[in-house]
Design an enzyme around this catalytic site. Structure first.
Site, PDB file in Angstrom:
ATOM      1  N   ILE A  15      -4.343  67.445   8.729  1.00 30.02           N
ATOM      2  CA  ILE A  15      -4.943  67.206  10.043  1.00 30.02           C
ATOM      3  C   ILE A  15      -3.931  66.428  10.874  1.00 30.02           C
ATOM      4  O   ILE A  15      -3.535  65.324  10.524  1.00 30.02           O
ATOM      5  CB  ILE A  15      -6.267  66.421   9.897  1.00 30.02           C
ATOM      6  CG1 ILE A  15      -7.272  67.227   9.065  1.00 30.02           C
ATOM      7  CG2 ILE A  15      -6.838  66.082  11.261  1.00 30.02           C
ATOM      8  CD1 ILE A  15      -7.645  68.580   9.626  1.00 30.02           C
ATOM      9  N   LEU A  16      -3.500  67.027  11.962  1.00 30.99           N
ATOM     10  CA  LEU A  16      -2.438  66.407  12.755  1.00 30.99           C
ATOM     11  C   LEU A  16      -2.952  65.241  13.584  1.00 30.99           C
ATOM     12  O   LEU A  16      -2.199  64.322  13.902  1.00 30.99           O
ATOM     13  CB  LEU A  16      -1.789  67.448  13.675  1.00 30.99           C
ATOM     14  CG  LEU A  16      -1.035  68.576  12.960  1.00 30.99           C
ATOM     15  CD1 LEU A  16      -0.587  69.625  13.973  1.00 30.99           C
ATOM     16  CD2 LEU A  16       0.172  68.037  12.197  1.00 30.99           C
ATOM     17  N   THR A  71      -8.642  64.461  17.816  1.00 34.32           N
ATOM     18  CA  THR A  71      -8.856  65.763  18.458  1.00 34.32           C
ATOM     19  C   THR A  71      -9.460  66.752  17.469  1.00 34.32           C
ATOM     20  O   THR A  71     -10.252  67.617  17.861  1.00 34.32           O
ATOM     21  CB  THR A  71      -7.544  66.329  19.044  1.00 34.32           C
ATOM     22  OG1 THR A  71      -6.546  66.347  18.022  1.00 34.32           O
ATOM     23  CG2 THR A  71      -7.072  65.510  20.217  1.00 34.32           C
ATOM     24  N   GLY A  79     -10.212  75.785  14.556  1.00 31.03           N
ATOM     25  CA  GLY A  79     -10.853  76.108  15.833  1.00 31.03           C
ATOM     26  C   GLY A  79     -12.223  76.735  15.681  1.00 31.03           C
ATOM     27  O   GLY A  79     -13.052  76.668  16.587  1.00 31.03           O
ATOM     28  N   GLU A  80     -12.477  77.356  14.566  1.00 32.78           N
ATOM     29  CA  GLU A  80     -13.712  78.131  14.440  1.00 32.78           C
ATOM     30  C   GLU A  80     -14.602  77.697  13.282  1.00 32.78           C
ATOM     31  O   GLU A  80     -15.804  77.962  13.274  1.00 32.78           O
ATOM     32  CB  GLU A  80     -13.348  79.621  14.343  1.00 32.78           C
ATOM     33  CG  GLU A  80     -12.763  80.097  15.673  1.00 32.78           C
ATOM     34  CD  GLU A  80     -12.032  81.414  15.627  1.00 32.78           C
ATOM     35  OE1 GLU A  80     -11.059  81.518  14.860  1.00 32.78           O
ATOM     36  OE2 GLU A  80     -12.420  82.333  16.358  1.00 32.78           O
TER      37      GLU A  80
HETATM   38 MO1  MOS Z   1     -11.061  82.655  19.376  1.00 31.31          MO
HETATM   39  S1  MOS Z   1     -12.774  83.755  19.419  1.00 31.31           S
HETATM   40  O1  MOS Z   1     -10.049  83.619  18.448  1.00 31.31           O
HETATM   41  O2  MOS Z   1     -10.606  82.323  20.956  1.00 31.31           O
END
Ligand code: MOS
Length: 736
Positions: A627-628, A632, A701-702
């Site tokens: 984790i950088l 964030t 991110g997901e």
């Molecule tokens: Mo994401 S749905 O790959 O911006």
């Protein structure tokens, strides 16, 4: 490949380096830009879902005050369809014929001196349609069905024999609705032609894709196009593809010979920039008496637009998440007269995980086994698809540490057994095994005479913290204070970057920045290689480390010198180096490249008389590799969790089945979670730097969104005994 021992930037985390610009309004988002002579565009959209334009009358619009042009399919030039991309084919080009394929399709663009004049004139365009019956329902027998659209259907073992041998089998059909990405920033495009040179400001997650696509469509060299996106007001996938409104803006600017700005309206955002398509999933899983999974079958069906493509292998998660010998996954798409779907945060995983993790919960309950224990028992120690060991996997730690933080042991197993006054209380859990994704990326790093560094790549920061973590990473790798490093992005003239998407940018870009910074240190060593007086003469990259603006020999800080001394002595203004990253190869590594893992623990309260559902606590335990920036990264997971609560309880893009109209295309009608819906959220990171890449990150991110819907549905079951198989979970499903 060697993992850099120098990276030690994990910690509480730097505040966002771009925060002062954002809070003072100095950060320029695409629609903040203006140019002399700039004009404004408005779109006219189809009010039918299928058929033809019979007549289109633009005379009133053309006569309206301030109007400069109205372009329709009758006046638009022939345009090539955009190219094949990393994300599949481009959407169909706009205004190429009289056919209507979906409600909201652009049928004209109007340009005027002001935005108000353009919008007014757009309302004066008269379009006569000849409607045909629209295909709007995935069950419509007339619709074309695409089987195995991505060649990702999988099969291992003997599924029929597995089910025959199972002692307990559960099965069910799960449905998820259309969801709309809805980034807060309305997507905007400004196109400026200067002779044959084109500059485009765009709300994109991928400037190079916009450049490549426009070059192909307008048949101009890429070198003549510059795409800028220094700040983007969110995306969640909506900015991954280059959508037709961008083409129309560029076309209009070329025609009138002046800059054109188009800002989509919120209703237009529902039909112009993609959405998470609905799904119908049938899942069946079986286990033996001891609680070992022995068969999984998962069939997913998603909707896709006419003449378009979208990547949504919803069943794939069932092939990779658990140790199970007999597994069959199947996906198909049904072509409908709907606005083009596209990736929306956790594409396919968000839908598929809901079915899989609900079914796992159901099976555990059928045994009377703790759902946590059941998951641990069926833990995939190696990658179930390849049989290779994972490059990293701390999902077990996610389960155990998450359970500890949440207080899972206070759960009493019987359904409906926990109460708080009139409220029924439920605890639910879901696991997530998010796929790894990395594509090639480039970056360039420079150190200047004054000892400051400048690092850049044509990436985007869609609010996730890319500026900040890349600043930290470069500072660490060059031995500089973060205040001495500037990281810049969002400009297609910079080195190539892939999209901010697929949870893949931090890995792709971070490893490119790593390569550029390491090469830059080597450039400095090359400069002093033959200098007898330099303490770094003949030093190799592996002999040295960096700190406080100096390169010095490992273990001997006095044997070194500063960047500024080296540059000054040689009369150099700066040294620069390029770096690139390429995706790690499982065959070379002998490892399955792992994505992030996560365990989501949720507490819900339900008022049994009113059907009210409240999520009261969420704990997310995440293995994101290195984790950088914990601050964030935590924000990423919290944001993803809010998106997951939205998917679970609120979001539902409603299509009128008569007309294909999106019936709730405003923030007044399309429900998203608000502050009052969001509980205490706790995020913990576990695990180690991943072994597959030098910087050891895994995309997060997901993984924050995925699993939340299943965990909430499982908590609802624990509270009420009601198995909800259809999202969003609404009051009518909970009235007991
Ligand atoms: Mo994401 S749905 O790959 O911006």
């Amino acid at each position: 490949m060697t993992t850099s021992p120098t990276i030690a930037v994990i910690g509480a985390g730097l505040d966002r380096v771009d925060a002062p610009l954002k809070v003072t309004g100095k950060a320029q988002y695409p629609n903040d830009f203006g140019f002399p002579g700039m004009t404004h565009a408005a779109l006219v959209r189809s009010t039918i879902a299928a058929g033809r334009i019979r007549a289109i009358d633009t005379s009133a619009a053309l006569a309206a005050p301030g109007v400069l042009t109205v372009i329709t399919h009758l006046t638009a030039p022939r345009l090539e369809r955009g190219p094949m991309t990393l994300l599949g084919p481009s959407p169909p080009a706009p205004l190429q014929d009289d056919r209507i394929l979906h409600y909201g399709q652009h049928v004209a663009i109007v340009v005027a001196s002001t935005a108000e004049q353009a919008r007014h004139a757009a309302s004066l365009v008269r379009v006569g349609y000849e409607s045909t019956e629209a295909l709007l329902d995935v069950d419509d027998p007339r619709a074309e069905v695409l089987t195995d659209p991505w060649s990702l259907d999988s099969e291992r073992g003997d599924v029929a024999a597995g089910f025959a041998a199972a002692d307990v089998v559960v099965e069910g059909t799960y449905t998820t609705p259309d969801n709309t990405n809805n980034p807060l920033g309305l997507m905007a495009t400004i196109a400026v032609w200067n002779g044959d040179l084109l500059t485009v400001h765009d709300s994109t997650q991928w400037p190079h894709n916009v450049r490549t696509s426009l070059a192909a469509i307008f048949k101009i060299p890429e070198s003549g196009i510059r795409v800028l996106a220094p700040y983007v007001g969110g995306g969640f996938g909506a900015g991954l593809r280059m959508w037709p409104h961008v083409i129309l803006t560029v076309l209009a600017a070329r025609e009138i010979g002046r800059p054109v700005k188009l800002v989509l309206t919120r209703p237009e955002m529902f039909t112009s920039v993609g959405h998470r398509p609905n799904s119908v999933q049938h899942i069946k899983i079986g286990a033996n008496r001891a609680g070992d999974l022995i068969a999984i079958e998962h069939h997913g069906t998603s909707s896709v637009a006419m003449e378009d493509d979208d990547y949504e292998p919803v069943s794939l998660c069932s092939a990779v998440s658990y140790a199970c010998l007999n597994v069959r996954t199947r996906d198909r798409q049904v072509r409908l007269n709907i606005p083009c779907p596209g990736s929306m945060r956790g594409p396919a995983e968000g839908q598929g995980n809901f079915a899989l993790e609900s079914a796992i919960d159901e099976l555990a309950h059928a045994f009377g086994m703790d759902p946590l224990e059941f998951r641990l028992r069926n833990y995939a120690e190696v990658d179930p698809l390849s049989g290779l060991p994972w490059s990293s996997k701390a999902l077990r730690e996610c389960y155990l540490q998450g359970a500890e933080r949440f207080g899972w042991s206070y759960r009493t197993p019987e359904v409906g057994s926990m109460r708080d006054g009139r409220w029924l209380v439920g605890y639910g859990l879901a696991g997530v095994s998010y796929p790894a994704y990395q594509v090639p990326c480039q970056a360039r790093a420079s150190v200047h005479r004054d000892g400051s560094a400048f690092v850049r790549s044509a990436a985007t920061d869609i609010g996730t913290g890319t500026y900040t973590v890349m600043t930290q990473l470069a500072a660490e790798l060059l031995g500089l204070d973060t205040s001495r490093v500037r990281f810049d992005l969002g400009d297609s003239d910079m080195p190539y970057s892939p999209q901010a998407g697929g949870s893949g940018l931090t890995g792709a870009l971070g490893n490119a920045v790593h390569a550029a910074c390491r090469r830059l240190v080597r450039e400095f060593l090359d400069v002093v290689r033959d200098e007898v007086d330099s303490p770094l003469r003949e030093a190799k990259l592996d002999d040295v480390t960096v700190s406080e603006g100096r390169i010095h020999r490992i273990g001997a800080p006095e044997q070194g010198e500063s960047y500024t001394d080296i540059l000054a002595r040689h009369g150099l203004e700066e040294l620069s180096a390029d770096g690139r990253s390429t995706p790690p190869q499982p065959e070379e590594l002998g490892m399955a490249v792992a994505g992030a893992f996560g365990a989501k623990f949720v507490e819900v309260r339900i008022d049994p008389d009113l059907g009210l559902l409240r999520v009261t606590r969420v704990v997310s335990a995440i293995d994101g590799g290195r984790i950088l920036n914990e601050k964030t990264a935590t924000s990423q997971i919290i944001g993803g969790t809010v998106g997951g609560i939205g998917q679970a309880m609120f979001e539902d893009t409603a299509t009128d089945q008569e007309t294909g109209r999106i019936a709730n295309a405003t923030f007044g009608d399309y429900l998203v979670p608000v502050n009052a819906d969001i509980p205490d959220m706790d995020v913990i990171f576990v695990g180690e730097p991943d072994r597959a890449t030098p910087i050891g990150t895994k995309g997060i991110g997901e993984v924050g969104l995925v699993g939340v819907a299943a965990a909430i549905a499982n908590a609802v079951y624990h509270a009420t005994g009601r198995r909800i198989r259809s999202l969003p979970i609404t009051i009518d499903q909970l009235l007991l």
